[in-house]
Design an enzyme around this catalytic site. Sequence first.
Site, PDB file in Angstrom:
ATOM      1  N   SER A  84      40.531  62.491  66.088  1.00 34.97           N
ATOM      2  CA  SER A  84      39.996  63.591  66.884  1.00 34.97           C
ATOM      3  C   SER A  84      38.768  63.141  67.679  1.00 34.97           C
ATOM      4  CB  SER A  84      39.698  64.774  65.950  1.00 34.97           C
ATOM      5  OG  SER A  84      39.626  65.979  66.657  1.00 34.97           O
ATOM      6  N   ASP A 109      45.708  61.963  66.508  1.00 32.26           N
ATOM      7  CA  ASP A 109      45.871  63.370  66.869  1.00 32.26           C
ATOM      8  C   ASP A 109      44.824  63.893  67.850  1.00 32.26           C
ATOM      9  OD1 ASP A 109      47.872  65.329  66.445  1.00 32.26           O
ATOM     10  OD2 ASP A 109      46.402  66.606  65.456  1.00 32.26           O
ATOM     11  N   HIS A 236      46.256  68.618  61.411  1.00 25.88           N
ATOM     12  CA  HIS A 236      45.444  67.819  62.329  1.00 25.88           C
ATOM     13  C   HIS A 236      44.874  66.573  61.648  1.00 25.88           C
ATOM     14  CE1 HIS A 236      42.787  66.807  65.563  1.00 25.88           C
ATOM     15  NE2 HIS A 236      41.688  67.256  64.969  1.00 25.88           N
TER      16      HIS A 236
END
Length: 278
Positions: A84, A109, A236
């Site tokens: 992220s 992700d 996530h």
Amino acid sequence: MAGNEGPVVFCLHGGGYSGLSFSIVASKIKEKARVVAMDLRGHGKSVSENELELSLETMSNDVLAVIKELYGDSPPAIVLVGHSMGGSVAVQVAANKTLPSLAGLVVVDVVEGTAISSLIHMQKILSNRMQHFPSIEKAIEYSVRGGSLRNIDSARVSIPTTLKYDDSKHCYVYRTRLEETEQYWKGWYDGLSEKFLSSPVPKLLLLAGTDRLDRTLTIGQMQGKFQMIVVKHTGHAIQEDVPEEFANLVLNFISRNRIGPHGVEIPGMWKPSQQTKT
């Protein structure tokens, strides 16, 4: 830190997480490679003069400073793994071309198009989450029940370092004040796809869903500029939800690209842990 040999898998966590987001992954990877997972400023147990200065440039410089502190002027081969927000930092470190021993880049992700379009909802998401916890156990339970983490074993290790005790409120609150760093959010993701594609090292993009490629990445993938794997049945935080699978994917990436402690090695020096899927 974990492991004694092989290249260094240097892990950068996402916003609001900590280095312990990679704790279970590290226990698997350390059999074949070294692992370092740092707390970025304003996160975990890090200490800095400005906790809220989360610009891409500052965080990238922090990463380089830690690598220099650990390895001096001759670091071993380094595979940057970023989840992220940490993925943006990893890509920026690669783009700066100030880490000559960089041997691989794994982004987890995060895709520029999706990230930028979701920023308008970010403050609402942050304000809607539970803000105060009577105990660490309640925070762990909240994260797993709410689905932000799906692996209770990983949550038990990683969640405590994302909290701090507030004496005035007599409860636990989030360690990182993400809602106060909004001025930097767009900068994390602007130009991410182009920077990722232009990095001259082997690249792997791990995604939790198939609908997340923007146009630049779609073209890049069709041209074979990076390897992409969609990890199904995960949220996530792929590294926390399926740590064993995540570790295997990273080790197979290292094996496939023949990355040893000093960079690319002669074929046959490494044995893959299992056949990788593309």
